[in-house]
Write a protein that holds these residues in place. Sequence first.
Motif, PDB file in Angstrom:
ATOM      1  N   ASN A   9     -13.749 -41.395  42.453  1.00 20.02           N
ATOM      2  CA  ASN A   9     -13.761 -40.783  41.118  1.00 20.02           C
ATOM      3  C   ASN A   9     -13.252 -41.784  40.082  1.00 20.02           C
ATOM      4  N   SER A  10     -12.176 -42.489  40.426  1.00 21.36           N
ATOM      5  CA  SER A  10     -11.606 -43.475  39.500  1.00 21.36           C
ATOM      6  C   SER A  10     -12.614 -44.571  39.206  1.00 21.36           C
ATOM      7  N   ARG A  11     -13.281 -44.996  40.238  1.00 17.66           N
ATOM      8  CA  ARG A  11     -14.277 -46.051  40.068  1.00 17.66           C
ATOM      9  C   ARG A  11     -15.436 -45.583  39.204  1.00 17.66           C
ATOM     10  N   GLY A  64     -19.446 -30.570  42.500  1.00 17.49           N
ATOM     11  CA  GLY A  64     -18.427 -31.608  42.626  1.00 17.49           C
ATOM     12  C   GLY A  64     -17.275 -31.015  43.405  1.00 17.49           C
ATOM     13  N   LEU A  65     -17.327 -31.156  44.706  1.00 21.61           N
ATOM     14  CA  LEU A  65     -16.357 -30.456  45.549  1.00 21.61           C
ATOM     15  C   LEU A  65     -15.099 -31.269  45.841  1.00 21.61           C
ATOM     16  N   GLY A  66     -15.110 -32.539  45.462  1.00 23.55           N
ATOM     17  CA  GLY A  66     -13.998 -33.415  45.832  1.00 23.55           C
ATOM     18  C   GLY A  66     -12.639 -32.854  45.457  1.00 23.55           C
ATOM     19  N   LEU A  67     -12.444 -32.575  44.173  1.00 23.98           N
ATOM     20  CA  LEU A  67     -11.132 -32.137  43.703  1.00 23.98           C
ATOM     21  C   LEU A  67     -10.783 -30.725  44.187  1.00 23.98           C
ATOM     22  N   PRO A  68     -11.721 -29.760  44.141  1.00 25.65           N
ATOM     23  CA  PRO A  68     -11.378 -28.425  44.658  1.00 25.65           C
ATOM     24  C   PRO A  68     -10.938 -28.456  46.134  1.00 25.65           C
ATOM     25  N   LEU A  69     -11.581 -29.272  46.935  1.00 22.73           N
ATOM     26  CA  LEU A  69     -11.221 -29.334  48.362  1.00 22.73           C
ATOM     27  C   LEU A  69      -9.883 -30.031  48.570  1.00 22.73           C
TER      28      LEU A  69
END
Length: 173
Positions: A9-11, A64-69
Amino acid sequence: MHILDALQNSREAGATLVELTIEEDLTADRLTITVHDNGRGMSEAQLARIFDPFYTTRKTRHVGLGLPLFKAAAEQCHGDLTVTSQLEKGTTLRATFKHSHIDRAPLGDVPGALMVVILGGTCDIHFTHRVDGKEFEFHTANIKAELGGIPLTHPRICKWLREFIADGERDLR
Ligand SMILES: Nc1ncnc2c1ncn2[C@@H]1O[C@H](COP(=O)(O)OP(=O)(O)O)[C@@H](O)[C@H]1O
Ligand SMILES: [Mg+2]
């Protein structure tokens, strides 16, 4: 995988520097993972939606499941995940876990995740891993300076780097 996702995400946010700090305080039984970047950041409105699984600014898929997971994993382990951000300044993600919680996933292949980011672009990474009193830390900018122009992607540097990280991680245990 959560750490790798946060780094990506940062990248994707165009960061040129990401600071990843993993802090294992075994006395307090706490694991804290912090990812701080100098990417494009998010507005209040964007920030309000990041835990919505149907919010993503990527164009390749619509969830965008990254942050919720990542958040769900932390909460399941008596911890939480917070994200603070400022447009044009950057973003800071902080996840905490009860270290000994039975549902806490092992840290996994941290060297592998770091290598993906280190080899995958122009973004510098400052990594710090603390386990009680011990610390392993490196900054790719310092390594690059010492290499004086030889790229980190050079096969021999790459091999050295992988071993350097694996050794550093091993010495913490
Ligand atoms: N470090 C970050 N800097 C700027 N925006 C971010 C950052 N992390 C997440 N975001 C925003 O939050 C959205 C959701 O992130 P995430 O849940 O990981 O899903 P995905 O990466 O698949 O879009 C991203 O699309 C992006 O707009
Ligand atoms: Mg993501």
